[in-house]
Scaffold this active site. Structure first.
Site, PDB file in Angstrom:
ATOM      1  N   GLY A  92     -13.226 -15.940  -9.678  1.00 45.49           N
ATOM      2  CA  GLY A  92     -14.386 -14.962  -9.321  1.00 45.49           C
ATOM      3  C   GLY A  92     -14.962 -14.930  -7.831  1.00 45.49           C
ATOM      4  N   PHE A 123      -6.880  10.820   9.542  1.00 44.48           N
ATOM      5  CA  PHE A 123      -6.602   9.356   9.547  1.00 44.48           C
ATOM      6  C   PHE A 123      -6.422   8.786  11.069  1.00 44.48           C
ATOM      7  CE2 PHE A 123      -4.086  11.027   5.783  1.00 44.48           C
ATOM      8  CZ  PHE A 123      -5.421  11.127   4.973  1.00 44.48           C
ATOM      9  N   PRO A 130      -3.813  16.787   8.291  1.00 43.29           N
ATOM     10  CA  PRO A 130      -4.091  16.688   6.751  1.00 43.29           C
ATOM     11  C   PRO A 130      -2.713  17.281   5.862  1.00 43.29           C
ATOM     12  CG  PRO A 130      -5.649  17.838   8.142  1.00 43.29           C
ATOM     13  CD  PRO A 130      -4.624  17.467   8.918  1.00 43.29           C
ATOM     14  N   ARG A 179     -11.745 -26.972  -5.092  1.00 40.86           N
ATOM     15  CA  ARG A 179     -12.341 -26.460  -6.439  1.00 40.86           C
ATOM     16  C   ARG A 179     -11.872 -27.324  -7.392  1.00 40.86           C
ATOM     17  NH1 ARG A 179     -15.022 -24.611 -10.227  1.00 40.86           N
ATOM     18  NH2 ARG A 179     -14.708 -22.382 -11.135  1.00 40.86           N
ATOM     19  N   GLU A 217       5.236  -0.355  17.319  1.00 39.62           N
ATOM     20  CA  GLU A 217       4.063  -0.231  16.256  1.00 39.62           C
ATOM     21  C   GLU A 217       4.389  -1.036  14.989  1.00 39.62           C
ATOM     22  OE1 GLU A 217       1.456   2.969  13.797  1.00 39.62           O
ATOM     23  OE2 GLU A 217       3.083   3.846  15.134  1.00 39.62           O
ATOM     24  N   GLN A 239      -0.138 -27.656 -11.549  1.00 39.21           N
ATOM     25  CA  GLN A 239       1.328 -27.513 -11.076  1.00 39.21           C
ATOM     26  C   GLN A 239       1.233 -26.140 -11.063  1.00 39.21           C
ATOM     27  OE1 GLN A 239       4.753 -27.446 -13.729  1.00 39.21           O
ATOM     28  NE2 GLN A 239       5.752 -28.951 -12.571  1.00 39.21           N
ATOM     29  N   ALA A 291      -3.002  10.581  18.105  1.00 38.23           N
ATOM     30  CA  ALA A 291      -3.459  11.444  17.079  1.00 38.23           C
ATOM     31  C   ALA A 291      -2.112  12.085  16.800  1.00 38.23           C
ATOM     32  CB  ALA A 291      -4.481  12.460  17.707  1.00 38.23           C
TER      33      ALA A 291
END
Length: 383
Positions: free
Chosen positions: A344, A157, A129, A272, A246, A283, A125
């Protein structure tokens, strides 16, 4: 062909993690994302294969591992295309190092074994804010009162913010002089979830839905002085020690997510059919896939080279900052192109490429925004 960085032990570990991910995460990733949580039992399952104790002291339940083991674990966890799961499952990777590096023996003996066994959850933590990465100017205070600190303020967060058992919290312990108002006044405390006056509020997010994220509230929370990490006023140095690891692992995850986009888009494009032929026979689609593959390969090479340099004892801060930006930009590019290739179908929830597309920004912001990474890199380069 012998790989210059990965040994047989590394590859055996990769196979173990890949089987774990395929069995315990992949089939449920979409379901957990929609539920905005995953079962707490996953921590114990991950601990059983050594994932939670990876790279931590054996004395407290961890086991020795180099940074390449961390890279492997991070990239294998990215395969389901659900970053929120790995973010919360591995929140100890940022919450626990300060305890392992700077906690007293008594504190480590009390806290670490439960975390490494998957019985307890650890969180970090830092962010507030009113400010993100500006650690030196944090406002949460911890006033010494006898054998305790009294903590007041807020953090936000915070990954694993709701259900963590232990929070490694950056606080301002104050003192005298100008430096006490900056980095010199920052300390780290381990705060247990059940402390009176400590409450949490869950947060809704654009992506990482399965990740537990919260704002933390401290209202006169009394914390034993023995929960201090290192010396009072020396917390900033401990926090900075966390950042290389991290940012490197964040970059590793982004590159792996980019590869997932490439693999998913390649598979879909072969099946597809449009205008009488598979997408791969157009291409423009082949060129998109090549552009993605090129960026992924470049990022992976840079990642592995920087990991090797860290293993040699170097501290290439500027390169790590630039790699993080490069990796998040690659992820943004690959996620966008993959969704475009899917059309889609890529806009529908449940597709890996759709989840990854939603997760692009959190990686570009977390651990330091692109702008902060550029500024830090430029300073390290003497610009």
């Amino acid at each position: 062909m012998t790989h210059p960085f990965y040994t047989a032990d590394h590859e055996a570990f990769r196979d173990q993690i890949r089987r774990f991910v395929a069995r315990e995460i992949e089939p449920y990733a979409s379901q957990w994302d929609e539920a905005e949580e995953f079962p707490r039992e996953l921590y114990a399952k991950a601990a059983a294969i050594g994932l939670i104790g990876l790279g931590f002291p054996e004395e407290y339940g961890g086991f020795a591992a180099d940074r390449f083991m961390w890279i492997i674990a991070t990239q294998e966890l990215a395969r389901p295309g659900a970053g929120g799961i790995s973010a919360s499952l591995m929140s100890h990777a940022i919450g626990t190092p300060p305890i392992a590096n700077a906690g007293s023996h008594d504190l480590k003996s009390r806290v670490l074994p439960g975390i490494f066994a998957g019985e307890k959850i650890s969180a970090l933590a830092i962010t507030e804010p009113g400010g993100g990465s500006d650690v030196a100017n944090l406002k949460t205070t911890a006033r010494r009162d006898g054998d305790h600190y009294v903590v007041n303020g807020e953090k936000t967060f915070i990954t694993s913010g709701m259900r963590a058992d232990y929070y490694t919290v950056a606080v301002r312990t104050g003192g005298e002089g100008i430096d006490a108002q900056g980095a010199g006044g920052v300390s780290l405390l381990v705060i247990e979830r059940e402390r009176e006056g400590f409450t949490r509020t869950p947060l809704k997010k654009m992506g990482w839905w399965a990740s537990d994220t919260a704002t933390l509230h401290f209202d006169n929370v009394r914390v034993p002085a023995g929960n201090l990490l290192g010396q009072e006023g020396q917390g900033f140095k401990i926090i900075m020690r966390n950042f290389n690891h991290e940012r490197l692992t964040m970059a590793a995850g982004c590159i792996a997510a980019s590869r997932v986009c490439l693999d998913e888009a390649s598979s879909y494009a072969k099946e597809r059919v449009t205008f009488g032929k598979p997408l791969t026979q157009h291409q423009v689609i082949r060129h998109k896939l090549v552009d993605m593959a090129q960026k992924v390969a470049a990022g992976q090479a840079w990642l592995e080279m920087l990991t090797w340099r860290l293993e040699q004892g170097e501290n290439p801060v500027a390169d790590i900052c630039m790699l993080k930006n490069q990796a998040t930009q690659t992820m943004a590019f690959c996620a966008s192109e993959a969704v475009q290739i899917f059309g889609g179908a890529g806009f529908m929830r449940g597709a890996k490429v759709e989840r990854i597309y939603r997760e692009v920004k959190v990686n570009a912001i977390g651990g330091g925004t692109e702008e902060i990474m550029k500024d830090l890199a430029s300073r390290q380069m003497g610009l």
